[in-house]
Write an enzyme that holds these catalytic residues in place. Structure first.
Site: not given
Ligand code: ARG
Length: 461
Positions: A111, A156-157, A278, A284, A286, A291, A318, A326
């Site tokens: 953790n 503006t606008h 294109s 074209k 583009n 975009e 946790y 992530k």
């Molecule tokens: N892979 C876990 C995460 O990204 C790591 C922490 C895991 N901790 C646990 N108590 N299971 O959060």
């Protein structure tokens, strides 16, 4: 087989679906360098505190270095059954070292480990983004200096409002990006505290030195509350919020590029390097890069609100929910980096059509405000009355289908008899921009000074 890292009380291994939903190694292997750096700092501290022997710490450090080179050489086998980067590294360490490897996890938990790794990752990424955004500011400032006096319509606008210069318009983005960098730097300053040693949630009974690990990993200090340390993800949210705002700025510019390069408008040309053709229409060009910059904000703002929903209502400390922090963040920060790089590329190559810009700046009675200002300055009219008189003159010109400066003096005088021929001096777009000398205004000499100020500041780093 039950998990060898934590399977002591389990009789069977996980169901295949359990493994699939639980594993994060598919995406968190990206944290390998941070994980190894964190483990090395932790092991060194444990030895310095007499919690493990110096010889074990040395073996651990060597083993971790071996693992680092294996991963970088592509010869490391990541195993999904080992869930995540932390256990993949530690399990390999056990294979390499045997018993001493098992001492590394003393006084820590995954953790605090993952919280530390992710802070290190976000910190590195913010530093890279800062350099990249500075490079975009550089490209914009150079182009702005080159075009400090290139007159274009200001809107503006999205209606022609008053003439400005292309350089002034570009410098507006340099200012925005300056604030974006400030927000990212603020996030970095707040995130730079080290959670390592908070352990699972309550701290540890071992005599660890959290200040030492914090310092050796480049953090300003350890985090002060163990519960907060393992359950806080606001550092990711704050970074994603800053990234979303920066991306939003880039989309505004991207949208302008799309509009200005349309053949209907034709104020700007992108290079071949940043346009596509294109497959069916040979004529074209583009603006795909623009975009895509305009579109990609969805990923970044999406990652921000996605993580906000993950964290909302989550009780301390946790919970596995937090593993969802992530993927979105990796994608979002990588996406912003690409958006910034593509925008810098477009800027360096872009060429404004100066003649078209000037002509467009003069259409739509864009110097009407200059006429009103002249009535105030020279004839002493109150601005509201000058506005009214000017409105009548614009209506006259519009009725005849001509520009303001194409009206005769007599026609002007039909709206206000005291008007003299001197008024024609302020009706050209060049005179108009040259007169906007108030601080922050669009006068070419101001723009030149601001561009130079930025270039000097950027050179300092
Ligand atoms: N892979 C876990 C995460 O990204 C790591 C922490 C895991 N901790 C646990 N108590 N299971 O959060």
């Amino acid at each position: 087989m039950s998990n060898k890292m934590w399977g002591g009380r389990f009789e069977t291994g996980p169901d295949a679906i359990m493994e699939e939903i639980n594993a994060s190694i598919g995406f968190d292997q990206r944290l390998y360098a941070q994980d190894i750096a964190g483990s090395k700092a932790h092991a060194a501290m444990l030895a310095a505190q007499g919690i493990i022997t110096a010889s074990d710490a040395e073996k651990i450090a060597e083993g971790l270095d071996t693992i680092l080179s294996e991963i970088e050489a592509g010869s490391f086998t990541f195993q999904r059954s080992l869930e995540d980067i932390h256990m993949n590294v530690e399990s390999r360490l056990a294979t390499l070292l045997g018993a001493p490897a098992g001492r590394l996890h003393t006084a820590r938990s995954r953790n605090d480990q993952v919280a530390t790794d992710f802070r290190l990752y976000v910190r590195d990424t913010v530093d890279t983004l800062d350099t990249q955004i500075a490079d975009l500011q550089q490209a914009l400032s150079e182009k702005a200096l080159e075009h400090a006096g290139t007159v274009m319509p200001g809107f503006t606008h999205l209606q022609t409002a008053q003439p400005v210069t292309f350089g002034h318009h570009l410098l507006a983005y340099v200012e925005m990006l300056g604030r974006d960098r400030g927000r990212l730097r603020d996030a970095r300053a707040r995130l730079n505290e080290c959670p390592l040693g908070a352990a699972a949630l309550a701290g540890t009974s071992f005599p660890i030195d959290r200040f030492a690990t914090a310092l050796s990993l480049g953090f300003d200090r350890p985090t002060a509350n163990s519960l907060d340390s393992v359950s806080d993800r606001d550092f990711v949210l704050e970074t994603l919020a800053a990234a979303s705002i920066c991306a939003m700025h880039l989309t505004r510019f991207a949208e302008e590029i799309v509009i200005w390069t349309s053949p209907l408008v034709g104020l700007l040309k992108l290079s071949d390097r940043f346009t596509t053709g294109s497959s069916i229409m040979p004529q074209k060009r583009n603006p795909d890069a623009a975009e895509l910059v305009r579109a990609k904000i969805g990923r970044i703002a999406g990652a921000f609100s996605g993580l906000l929903m993950v964290m909302k209502g989550l009780p301390l400390a946790y919970a596995k929910d937090m593993q969802e922090d992530k993927e979105g963040a990796f994608d979002a920060l990588g996406t912003l980096s690409l958006m910034v790089a593509a925008t810098a590329g477009m800027v360096r190559d872009m060429v404004p059509d100066e003649a078209k810009m000037k002509a467009a700046a003069g259409s739509g009675y864009s110097t009407a405000t200059d006429l009103a200002d002249w009535l105030v300055r020279v004839l002493g009219l109150p601005f509201r009355e000058a506005h009214h008189v000017t409105g009548r003159i614009v209506a006259l010109a519009s009725g005849k289908g001509v520009a303001l400066h194409k009206l005769s003096l007599e026609e002007m005088q039909s709206a206000e008899p005291r008007i003299t021929a001197e008024v024609f001096g302020v009706l050209s777009v060049s005179k108009s921009v040259a007169s906007r000398v108030s601080y922050g205004g669009t006068a070419p000499k101001n723009v030149r000074a601001q561009a130079k100020r930025w270039l000097k500041r950027l050179a300092k780093g």
